[in-house]
Design a protein around this motif. Structure first.
Motif, PDB file in Angstrom:
ATOM      1  N   PRO A   1      59.910 103.379  15.284  1.00 38.48           N
ATOM      2  CA  PRO A   1      61.262 103.690  15.769  1.00 38.48           C
ATOM      3  C   PRO A   1      61.322 104.258  17.179  1.00 38.48           C
ATOM      4  CG  PRO A   1      60.943 104.507  13.526  1.00 38.48           C
ATOM      5  CD  PRO A   1      59.608 104.069  14.015  1.00 38.48           C
ATOM      6  N   SER A   2      60.251 104.897  17.644  1.00 46.52           N
ATOM      7  CA  SER A   2      60.287 105.525  18.968  1.00 46.52           C
ATOM      8  C   SER A   2      60.443 104.520  20.099  1.00 46.52           C
ATOM      9  CB  SER A   2      59.010 106.351  19.193  1.00 46.52           C
ATOM     10  OG  SER A   2      58.994 107.477  18.354  1.00 46.52           O
ATOM     11  N   TRP A   3      60.219 103.238  19.807  1.00 48.68           N
ATOM     12  CA  TRP A   3      60.274 102.222  20.856  1.00 48.68           C
ATOM     13  C   TRP A   3      61.528 101.346  20.777  1.00 48.68           C
ATOM     14  CZ3 TRP A   3      56.884 102.383  24.779  1.00 48.68           C
ATOM     15  CH2 TRP A   3      55.699 103.104  24.585  1.00 48.68           C
ATOM     16  N   ILE A   4      62.466 101.681  19.899  1.00 48.36           N
ATOM     17  CA  ILE A   4      63.631 100.806  19.735  1.00 48.36           C
ATOM     18  C   ILE A   4      64.529 100.829  20.965  1.00 48.36           C
ATOM     19  CG2 ILE A   4      65.748 100.436  18.414  1.00 48.36           C
ATOM     20  CD1 ILE A   4      64.285 101.485  15.951  1.00 48.36           C
ATOM     21  N   PHE A   5      64.781 102.021  21.494  1.00 44.89           N
ATOM     22  CA  PHE A   5      65.754 102.166  22.580  1.00 44.89           C
ATOM     23  C   PHE A   5      65.094 102.602  23.878  1.00 44.89           C
ATOM     24  CE2 PHE A   5      69.121 102.856  19.232  1.00 44.89           C
ATOM     25  CZ  PHE A   5      69.844 101.713  19.560  1.00 44.89           C
ATOM     26  N   GLY A   6      65.555 102.010  24.974  1.00 47.04           N
ATOM     27  CA  GLY A   6      65.060 102.384  26.288  1.00 47.04           C
ATOM     28  C   GLY A   6      65.359 103.829  26.638  1.00 47.04           C
ATOM     29  N   ILE A   7      66.467 104.370  26.131  1.00 47.05           N
ATOM     30  CA  ILE A   7      66.812 105.756  26.450  1.00 47.05           C
ATOM     31  C   ILE A   7      65.752 106.714  25.917  1.00 47.05           C
ATOM     32  CG2 ILE A   7      68.262 106.010  24.387  1.00 47.05           C
ATOM     33  CD1 ILE A   7      70.038 107.891  25.981  1.00 47.05           C
TER      34      ILE A   7
ATOM     35  N   ILE B   1      61.035  99.487  29.297  1.00 43.85           N
ATOM     36  CA  ILE B   1      62.400  99.702  29.803  1.00 43.85           C
ATOM     37  C   ILE B   1      62.815  98.561  30.725  1.00 43.85           C
ATOM     38  CG2 ILE B   1      63.878 101.207  31.183  1.00 43.85           C
ATOM     39  CD1 ILE B   1      62.092 103.547  30.316  1.00 43.85           C
ATOM     40  N   LYS B   2      61.893  98.140  31.574  1.00 44.05           N
ATOM     41  CA  LYS B   2      62.188  97.066  32.525  1.00 44.05           C
ATOM     42  C   LYS B   2      62.498  95.756  31.802  1.00 44.05           C
ATOM     43  CE  LYS B   2      60.093  94.619  36.441  1.00 44.05           C
ATOM     44  NZ  LYS B   2      58.847  94.430  37.232  1.00 44.05           N
ATOM     45  N   ARG B   3      61.815  95.504  30.698  1.00 44.75           N
ATOM     46  CA  ARG B   3      62.015  94.253  29.957  1.00 44.75           C
ATOM     47  C   ARG B   3      63.375  94.197  29.252  1.00 44.75           C
ATOM     48  NH1 ARG B   3      57.270  91.441  27.359  1.00 44.75           N
ATOM     49  NH2 ARG B   3      55.393  92.115  28.425  1.00 44.75           N
ATOM     50  N   PHE B   4      63.811  95.340  28.702  1.00 42.33           N
ATOM     51  CA  PHE B   4      64.971  95.330  27.812  1.00 42.33           C
ATOM     52  C   PHE B   4      66.003  96.371  28.232  1.00 42.33           C
ATOM     53  CE2 PHE B   4      61.203  94.098  25.241  1.00 42.33           C
ATOM     54  CZ  PHE B   4      61.524  92.752  25.070  1.00 42.33           C
ATOM     55  N   PRO B   5      66.656  96.140  29.348  1.00 42.33           N
ATOM     56  CA  PRO B   5      67.662  97.098  29.831  1.00 42.33           C
ATOM     57  C   PRO B   5      68.946  97.044  29.010  1.00 42.33           C
ATOM     58  CG  PRO B   5      67.653  95.153  31.228  1.00 42.33           C
ATOM     59  CD  PRO B   5      66.502  94.979  30.258  1.00 42.33           C
ATOM     60  N   SER B   6      69.675  98.145  28.999  1.00 48.20           N
ATOM     61  CA  SER B   6      70.979  98.204  28.332  1.00 48.20           C
ATOM     62  C   SER B   6      72.037  97.715  29.307  1.00 48.20           C
ATOM     63  CB  SER B   6      71.287  99.642  27.893  1.00 48.20           C
ATOM     64  OG  SER B   6      70.352 100.085  26.950  1.00 48.20           O
TER      65      SER B   6
ATOM     66  N   SER C   1      78.173  95.635  27.518  1.00 44.86           N
ATOM     67  CA  SER C   1      78.915  96.673  26.795  1.00 44.86           C
ATOM     68  C   SER C   1      78.037  97.844  26.377  1.00 44.86           C
ATOM     69  CB  SER C   1      79.590  96.067  25.559  1.00 44.86           C
ATOM     70  OG  SER C   1      78.638  95.516  24.671  1.00 44.86           O
ATOM     71  N   SER C   2      76.731  97.730  26.542  1.00 47.24           N
ATOM     72  CA  SER C   2      75.820  98.835  26.217  1.00 47.24           C
ATOM     73  C   SER C   2      75.460  99.676  27.437  1.00 47.24           C
ATOM     74  CB  SER C   2      74.524  98.291  25.588  1.00 47.24           C
ATOM     75  OG  SER C   2      74.787  97.623  24.371  1.00 47.24           O
ATOM     76  N   ALA C   3      76.018  99.341  28.587  1.00 46.40           N
ATOM     77  CA  ALA C   3      75.606  99.992  29.840  1.00 46.40           C
ATOM     78  C   ALA C   3      76.362 101.299  30.051  1.00 46.40           C
ATOM     79  CB  ALA C   3      75.828  99.040  31.013  1.00 46.40           C
ATOM     80  N   ASN C   4      76.113 102.255  29.158  1.00 48.93           N
ATOM     81  CA  ASN C   4      76.748 103.566  29.306  1.00 48.93           C
ATOM     82  C   ASN C   4      75.695 104.590  29.718  1.00 48.93           C
ATOM     83  OD1 ASN C   4      75.341 103.700  26.875  1.00 48.93           O
ATOM     84  ND2 ASN C   4      77.161 103.841  25.617  1.00 48.93           N
ATOM     85  N   ASN C   5      75.661 105.762  29.090  1.00 51.26           N
ATOM     86  CA  ASN C   5      74.637 106.751  29.447  1.00 51.26           C
ATOM     87  C   ASN C   5      73.229 106.226  29.172  1.00 51.26           C
ATOM     88  OD1 ASN C   5      73.594 108.048  26.698  1.00 51.26           O
ATOM     89  ND2 ASN C   5      75.807 107.803  26.494  1.00 51.26           N
ATOM     90  N   HIS C   6      73.083 105.272  28.256  1.00 53.22           N
ATOM     91  CA  HIS C   6      71.768 104.676  28.020  1.00 53.22           C
ATOM     92  C   HIS C   6      71.235 104.030  29.298  1.00 53.22           C
ATOM     93  CE1 HIS C   6      71.313 104.467  23.426  1.00 53.22           C
ATOM     94  NE2 HIS C   6      72.316 105.289  23.678  1.00 53.22           N
ATOM     95  N   ARG C   7      72.096 103.319  30.003  1.00 55.29           N
ATOM     96  CA  ARG C   7      71.652 102.647  31.228  1.00 55.29           C
ATOM     97  C   ARG C   7      71.265 103.663  32.302  1.00 55.29           C
ATOM     98  NH1 ARG C   7      68.493  99.315  33.088  1.00 55.29           N
ATOM     99  NH2 ARG C   7      69.034  98.219  34.999  1.00 55.29           N
TER     100      ARG C   7
END
Length: 656
Positions: free
Chosen positions: A183-189, A229-234, A237-243
């Motif tokens: 799970p630690s690798w699911i999200f770029g944030i 992170i470079k491979r899978f950017p947000s 519609s996902s480009a909020n604080n995650h981006r």
């Protein structure tokens, strides 16, 4: 079957919120995620080149920390050394040793058992569906490794060489979290926040204190995180604080690992994109696009960390300085006498630099102080803040006693704030803005035309908070629903209707009709959330007599409806509510101290609900993962003509 239908409905509603360009992007992204499965070599399979560097100046800033902060840091570092971890309301079983066994990072704190699917390929893990009893958030929070920063700071301040302990923690984490699995690798944030935590900790300790094996491991850590992170950017519609977090992570990580392929271009492109996101995600009047004060503060803190890593915090573009200054000004208008702001929208106790594992009730004020110091505007300093490592790393300004007074409407972001002229002001915030940011409005709530009220440093009419995200859809929806916010609900229907934990089937559009201070302070706004089902608009007028009384007028404009109306006021848990005998008013007290009286001049009758499990009414989440019962005042009946409420501030020690 219910699980399958629920998943199908989620995908249907999520697709409905996407543009054609985003759908194409998602298809390509999905294909790329499948081809990325090839990496099975663990950390040894991550190729790394070049030196391991540090963020310049961080160590010297920590050494110059004031004594009160040093004591605070020492206490937190002692907790880490003792194996005490408590995050987002969850406490982990103490590990048998520190650094802990690699399996520690997989533990679900509530039962001490390994979290499911930890060894699975990250993108095969279905955390949104089928885990209705487990919350991923606390586990992610632990794996952000933010406790490393106070541990490193304490070592430097006490002149102890704890590089072995610190790097042992990092290597323990790496052993328990092989690249791109679990799970630690699911999200770029999450990857970005780990980059920042490890980068700051190593910059405080100094990489010259690391042996060759540890340096090599640290380089692999940064290379793997940067690559992912470079491979899978947000995007889209996902480009909020995650981006913003991802871009900040790319800046910091490529600074620490300058041998990463095309590191200079990656760093500069990410910095330019960060500048653009600050301009995009903060309205010209300073209101954050996500409609959440804490998430906007989080985004700005991430930006300031990236600027510090580049050494550019003192030379920001004028347009960026204007945005940051406008946000600070808006935040200062929101603050009560204790420098706290209403918990509008989602909040999950997020931060980029943590001094303690406990939540920060004055987090927004802390980031405002950092902006004040960065842009050289002492007039933007908050009236109070808690000491923190953030202060010394980002060179925050000292607090300032001056507070705003009068009325200010933030027309782009959609809030009006009325502040009395007392020493410790009465503050009312009125929401006439959008639900949230971009098409999914992920962190917004159905709070159109809500109000929040504080008297001096005492919150009185408050927000329900967030509680939790993914594990329980019913509770997630309850805490976002109109029914728990300080506004009008019609026949049990909310002004906006959710269609997933971070999506909406319908979003009310609110608009400011008028805002004036003479001859009386008055704000008028309305929303269209009830036009579809009932053909009416909810219009609310808020007036203030400039002394101690607010008048709120609610009306339904359009085709007459026989629908039942409920107008809600959620009361802070430290207060008590007493309904008057004729049910036309409610007295709000704290102990023997009378604070506010809410009275209705019309057909609506009052009752108080507290901690109702069946309806979800009468609950408040003071921080993520925690909920407590509280009084919720409900005025109910039918509204065939405007209904007027008088909110009278009765007394406030030190202000009235």
């Amino acid at each position: 079957m219910e699980s399958v239908l629920g998943r199908a409905a989620w995908y249907r509603d999520r697709l409905a919120a996407m543009s054609a360009a985003e759908i194409v992007h998602r298809l390509v992204e999905t294909a790329n995620k499948q081809t990325a499965r090839w990496h099975s070599g663990g950390w040894e399979g991550v190729e790394s080149l070049g030196p391991l560097t540090t963020i310049l100046g961080i160590r010297s800033r920590i050494i110059a920390s004031p004594s009160d902060l040093s004591a605070f840091i020492s206490c937190e570092a002692d907790n880490v050394r003792a194996g005490s971890f408590c995050l987002l309301g969850a406490r982990w079983p103490k590990p048998s040793s520190i650094p802990p066994d690699p399996s520690f990072w997989r533990i679900y704190p509530e039962d001490g058992e390994p979290f499911p699917q930890w060894d699975a390929y990250a993108f095969d893990i279905s955390f949104r569906h089928g885990m209705n009893t487990r919350d991923m958030k606390p586990v992610w929070e632990l794996n952000r490794l933010q406790f490393l920063v106070p541990l490193a700071a304490d070592a430097v301040l006490k002149k102890h060489d704890e590089s072995v302990l610190l790097t042992g923690m990092i290597r323990s984490w790496m052993a328990g979290n092989p690249p791109f699995r679990g799970p630690s690798w699911i999200f770029g944030i999450e990857a970005a926040l780990r980059i920042i935590s490890v980068a700051l900790a190593l910059s405080i300790i100094g990489v010259d204190r690391l042996d060759g094996v540890t340096r090599s491991a640290a380089l692999r850590f940064f290379f793997a995180h940067l690559d992912w992170i470079k491979r899978f950017p947000s995007l889209h519609s996902s480009a909020n604080n995650h981006r913003i977090a991802e871009l900040a992570g790319l800046v910091v990580g490529s600074t620490m690992a300058p041998g990463f392929p095309d590191a200079v271009a990656l760093r500069e492109n990410s910095w330019r994109a960060l500048l653009a996101e600050i301009d995009q995600q903060i309205h010209p009047d300073g209101v954050g696009g996500e409609q959440s004060p804490s998430y906007t503060a989080f985004s700005i803190e991430l930006f300031l960390v990236a600027a510090t890593a580049l050494g550019r915090e003192a030379n920001l573009p004028a347009t960026t300085v204007d945005r940051l200054s406008a946000w600070s000004e808006y935040s200062l208008w929101l603050m009560d006498a204790d420098a706290k702001v209403p918990a509008i929208g989602d909040c999950d106790d997020c931060r980029a630099i943590a001094t303690t594992q406990a939540p920060e009730p004055r987090y927004v004020a802390s980031v405002v102080a950092a902006v004040s110091g960065c842009v050289g505007r002492p007039d933007l300093a908050p009236p109070a803040k808690d000491p923190g490592i953030r202060d010394v790393i980002l060179r925050s300004a000292a607090v300032a006693p001056a507070q705003r007074a009068g009325m200010r409407s933030f027309t782009s972001g959609g809030y009006s704030v009325i502040r009395s002229r007392h020493k410790d002001p009465v503050v009312l915030t009125f929401d006439h803005g959008p639900v949230g940011y971009l098409s999914i409005a992920a962190h917004g709530h159905a709070d159109a035309l809500s109000i929040w009220l504080s008297v001096g440093s005492q919150p009185v009419i408050v927000d329900a908070g967030t509680y939790r995200y993914n594990p329980n859809r019913e509770l997630r929806d309850q805490f976002r629903d109109t029914a728990v916010h300080n506004t009008l609900g019609l026949s049990g229907i909310g002004s906006s209707r959710p269609s997933g934990p971070f999506n909406w089937a319908s979003k009310a559009k609110a608009r400011l009709i008028s805002s004036e201070t003479t001859p009386v302070t008055r704000v008028v706004a309305e929303h269209d959330g009830y036009v579809g089902p009932y053909g009416v608009r909810h219009r609310r007028t808020v007036e203030f007599d400039d002394v101690s009384q607010f008048t709120i007028i609610d009306e339904l404009v359009g085709v007459p409806t026989d629908g039942s109306v409920t107008i809600s006021f959620l009361i802070d848990p430290t207060c008590q509510s007493t309904v008057e005998p004729d049910r036309s008013g409610v007295l709000i007290t704290r102990g023997n101290h009378q604070l506010v009286r809410i009275a209705n001049a019309g057909p609506l009758k009052a009752r108080v609900v507290r901690g109702d499990q069946a309806t979800g009414l009468g609950w408040l989440s003071p921080r993520y993962g925690v909920r407590v019962p509280t009084d919720q005042v409900l005025f109910e009946g039918h509204l065939h003509k405007p209904s007027t409420f008088a909110i009278s501030v009765l007394s406030c020690e030190g202000s009235i």
